[in-house]
Design a protein around this motif. Structure first.
Motif, PDB file in Angstrom:
ATOM      1  N   LYS A 101       0.864  -1.177   0.000  1.00  0.00           N
ATOM      2  CA  LYS A 101       0.000   0.000   0.000  1.00  0.00           C
ATOM      3  C   LYS A 101       0.896   1.221   0.000  1.00  0.00           C
ATOM      4  CE  LYS A 101      -3.964   2.243   2.140  1.00  0.00           C
ATOM      5  NZ  LYS A 101      -3.831   3.276   1.143  1.00  0.00           N
ATOM      6  N   PHE A 102       0.825   1.981  -1.099  1.00  0.00           N
ATOM      7  CA  PHE A 102       1.526   3.260  -1.166  1.00  0.00           C
ATOM      8  C   PHE A 102       0.565   4.325  -0.682  1.00  0.00           C
ATOM      9  CE2 PHE A 102       4.153   0.912  -4.229  1.00  0.00           C
ATOM     10  CZ  PHE A 102       5.404   1.254  -3.747  1.00  0.00           C
ATOM     11  N   ASP A 103       1.076   5.262   0.101  1.00  0.00           N
ATOM     12  CA  ASP A 103       0.267   6.326   0.692  1.00  0.00           C
ATOM     13  C   ASP A 103      -0.624   6.977  -0.357  1.00  0.00           C
ATOM     14  OD1 ASP A 103      -0.457   7.808   2.996  1.00  0.00           O
ATOM     15  OD2 ASP A 103       0.727   9.506   2.260  1.00  0.00           O
ATOM     16  N   GLY A 104      -1.917   7.055  -0.060  1.00  0.00           N
ATOM     17  CA  GLY A 104      -2.853   7.697  -0.976  1.00  0.00           C
ATOM     18  C   GLY A 104      -3.377   6.790  -2.070  1.00  0.00           C
ATOM     19  N   ASN A 105      -2.953   5.536  -2.082  1.00  0.00           N
ATOM     20  CA  ASN A 105      -3.388   4.586  -3.115  1.00  0.00           C
ATOM     21  C   ASN A 105      -3.994   3.351  -2.467  1.00  0.00           C
ATOM     22  OD1 ASN A 105      -2.099   5.685  -5.775  1.00  0.00           O
ATOM     23  ND2 ASN A 105      -0.523   5.876  -4.220  1.00  0.00           N
ATOM     24  N   LYS A 106      -4.758   2.591  -3.256  1.00  0.00           N
ATOM     25  CA  LYS A 106      -5.304   1.345  -2.729  1.00  0.00           C
ATOM     26  C   LYS A 106      -4.188   0.292  -2.664  1.00  0.00           C
ATOM     27  CE  LYS A 106      -7.217  -0.303  -7.214  1.00  0.00           C
ATOM     28  NZ  LYS A 106      -6.091  -1.076  -7.663  1.00  0.00           N
ATOM     29  N   GLN A 107      -4.400  -0.717  -1.816  1.00  0.00           N
ATOM     30  CA  GLN A 107      -3.361  -1.751  -1.747  1.00  0.00           C
ATOM     31  C   GLN A 107      -3.387  -2.589  -3.017  1.00  0.00           C
ATOM     32  OE1 GLN A 107      -3.880  -3.882   1.936  1.00  0.00           O
ATOM     33  NE2 GLN A 107      -5.052  -5.504   1.001  1.00  0.00           N
ATOM     34  N   ARG A 108      -2.201  -3.052  -3.401  1.00  0.00           N
ATOM     35  CA  ARG A 108      -2.047  -3.798  -4.649  1.00  0.00           C
ATOM     36  C   ARG A 108      -1.138  -4.992  -4.432  1.00  0.00           C
ATOM     37  NH1 ARG A 108      -1.012   0.363  -9.455  1.00  0.00           N
ATOM     38  NH2 ARG A 108      -1.465  -1.507 -10.653  1.00  0.00           N
ATOM     39  N   TYR A 109      -1.369  -6.033  -5.236  1.00  0.00           N
ATOM     40  CA  TYR A 109      -0.482  -7.197  -5.216  1.00  0.00           C
ATOM     41  C   TYR A 109       0.760  -6.888  -6.042  1.00  0.00           C
ATOM     42  CZ  TYR A 109      -4.376  -9.760  -3.257  1.00  0.00           C
ATOM     43  OH  TYR A 109      -5.392 -10.172  -2.442  1.00  0.00           O
ATOM     44  N   PHE A 110       1.887  -7.444  -5.594  1.00  0.00           N
ATOM     45  CA  PHE A 110       3.126  -7.236  -6.331  1.00  0.00           C
ATOM     46  C   PHE A 110       3.944  -8.525  -6.366  1.00  0.00           C
ATOM     47  CE2 PHE A 110       4.636  -6.880  -2.022  1.00  0.00           C
ATOM     48  CZ  PHE A 110       5.925  -7.377  -2.064  1.00  0.00           C
ATOM     49  N   ASN A 111       4.832  -8.606  -7.323  1.00  0.00           N
ATOM     50  CA  ASN A 111       5.892  -9.613  -7.385  1.00  0.00           C
ATOM     51  C   ASN A 111       7.189  -8.862  -7.580  1.00  0.00           C
ATOM     52  OD1 ASN A 111       3.617 -11.581  -8.291  1.00  0.00           O
ATOM     53  ND2 ASN A 111       5.406 -12.818  -7.840  1.00  0.00           N
ATOM     54  N   GLN A 112       8.265  -9.373  -6.974  1.00  0.00           N
ATOM     55  CA  GLN A 112       9.573  -8.751  -7.145  1.00  0.00           C
ATOM     56  C   GLN A 112      10.616  -9.845  -7.232  1.00  0.00           C
ATOM     57  OE1 GLN A 112      10.211  -5.590  -4.345  1.00  0.00           O
ATOM     58  NE2 GLN A 112      11.839  -4.692  -5.560  1.00  0.00           N
ATOM     59  N   ASN A 113      11.506  -9.729  -8.200  1.00  0.00           N
ATOM     60  CA  ASN A 113      12.611 -10.674  -8.386  1.00  0.00           C
ATOM     61  C   ASN A 113      13.920  -9.938  -8.192  1.00  0.00           C
ATOM     62  OD1 ASN A 113      10.775 -12.661  -9.316  1.00  0.00           O
ATOM     63  ND2 ASN A 113      10.829 -11.760 -11.358  1.00  0.00           N
ATOM     64  N   PHE A 114      14.786 -10.511  -7.392  1.00  0.00           N
ATOM     65  CA  PHE A 114      16.115  -9.947  -7.159  1.00  0.00           C
ATOM     66  C   PHE A 114      17.167 -10.953  -7.599  1.00  0.00           C
ATOM     67  CE2 PHE A 114      13.443  -8.433  -3.628  1.00  0.00           C
ATOM     68  CZ  PHE A 114      13.646  -7.059  -3.668  1.00  0.00           C
ATOM     69  N   LEU A 115      18.215 -10.468  -8.257  1.00  0.00           N
ATOM     70  CA  LEU A 115      19.442 -11.247  -8.401  1.00  0.00           C
ATOM     71  C   LEU A 115      20.413 -10.624  -7.420  1.00  0.00           C
ATOM     72  CD1 LEU A 115      20.236 -12.029 -12.132  1.00  0.00           C
ATOM     73  CD2 LEU A 115      19.840 -13.635 -10.273  1.00  0.00           C
ATOM     74  N   LEU A 116      20.795 -11.406  -6.409  1.00  0.00           N
ATOM     75  CA  LEU A 116      21.721 -10.934  -5.382  1.00  0.00           C
ATOM     76  C   LEU A 116      23.087 -11.532  -5.634  1.00  0.00           C
ATOM     77  CD1 LEU A 116      19.594 -11.445  -2.144  1.00  0.00           C
ATOM     78  CD2 LEU A 116      19.721  -9.439  -3.626  1.00  0.00           C
ATOM     79  N   THR A 117      24.098 -10.749  -5.415  1.00  0.00           N
ATOM     80  CA  THR A 117      25.456 -11.232  -5.593  1.00  0.00           C
ATOM     81  C   THR A 117      26.239 -11.011  -4.300  1.00  0.00           C
ATOM     82  OG1 THR A 117      27.432 -11.058  -6.965  1.00  0.00           O
ATOM     83  CG2 THR A 117      26.147  -9.061  -6.695  1.00  0.00           C
ATOM     84  N   ALA A 118      27.045 -12.006  -3.945  1.00  0.00           N
ATOM     85  CA  ALA A 118      27.802 -11.951  -2.689  1.00  0.00           C
ATOM     86  C   ALA A 118      29.039 -11.085  -2.857  1.00  0.00           C
ATOM     87  CB  ALA A 118      28.212 -13.360  -2.261  1.00  0.00           C
ATOM     88  N   GLN A 119      29.203 -10.135  -1.939  1.00  0.00           N
ATOM     89  CA  GLN A 119      30.387  -9.286  -1.896  1.00  0.00           C
ATOM     90  C   GLN A 119      31.149  -9.634  -0.624  1.00  0.00           C
ATOM     91  OE1 GLN A 119      30.656  -6.835  -4.622  1.00  0.00           O
ATOM     92  NE2 GLN A 119      29.156  -8.395  -5.178  1.00  0.00           N
ATOM     93  N   ALA A 120      32.452  -9.662  -0.703  1.00  0.00           N
ATOM     94  CA  ALA A 120      33.255  -9.957   0.485  1.00  0.00           C
ATOM     95  C   ALA A 120      33.046  -8.853   1.513  1.00  0.00           C
ATOM     96  CB  ALA A 120      34.723 -10.072   0.108  1.00  0.00           C
TER      97      ALA A 120
END
Length: 143
Positions: A101-120
């Motif tokens: 839910k973003f302020d002032g907007n109705k709640q919405r469904y989302f999907n998010q994909n991350f590619l994470l990489t390991a840093q020392a």
């Protein structure tokens, strides 16, 4: 048999790292958004509902332009990406879904994909996970 155990351990670690990362990411998004760019690599790309944003300055401006948010992650999946596909760089694919839910907007469904990489990490033996690629998409059609 040993490779199966090694792989299972690898997957278990990936899941732990992913859960920790997701908690940090969405907490930062909701409460300390100006710090969010620190979770991204210098050359990271964000694709937000089809719009690409790249580089720390542009990412910072984009995140600051969003209304305040409340994210509820309902699903989390992760898997290690095979090192042959990433030139030996330890990488995780993390997939989340839920409600925002973003302020002032109705709640919405989302999907998010991350590619994470390991840093020392200079301070301990645990890797620091940075976002190499981030793809966010609302799952409902805006009316």
């Amino acid at each position: 048999m040993a490779s199966t155990i090694d792989f299972r351990t690898h997957v278990d670690q990936a899941c732990r790292y992913s859960e920790e990362f997701v908690n940090i990411y969405y907490d930062t998004m909701d409460k300390r958004r100006r710090m969010l760019t620190k979770l991204y690599l210098e050359k990271a790309t964000l694709v937000w509902n089809g719009n690409a944003v790249s580089g720390p300055g542009a990412l910072g401006e984009f995140f600051e332009s969003l209304p305040s948010s409340e994210f509820q992650v309902q699903t989390l999946d992760c898997q290690p990406v095979h090192e042959q596909a990433t030139q030996g760089q330890t990488t995780l694919l993390v997939v989340t879904g839920g409600i925002v839910k973003f302020d002032g907007n109705k709640q919405r469904y989302f999907n998010q994909n991350f590619l994470l990489t390991a840093q020392a990490s200079p301070t301990n033996d645990q890797p620091v996970w940075k976002i190499a690629s981030d793809c966010f998409r609302f799952q409902d059609w805006a009316s």
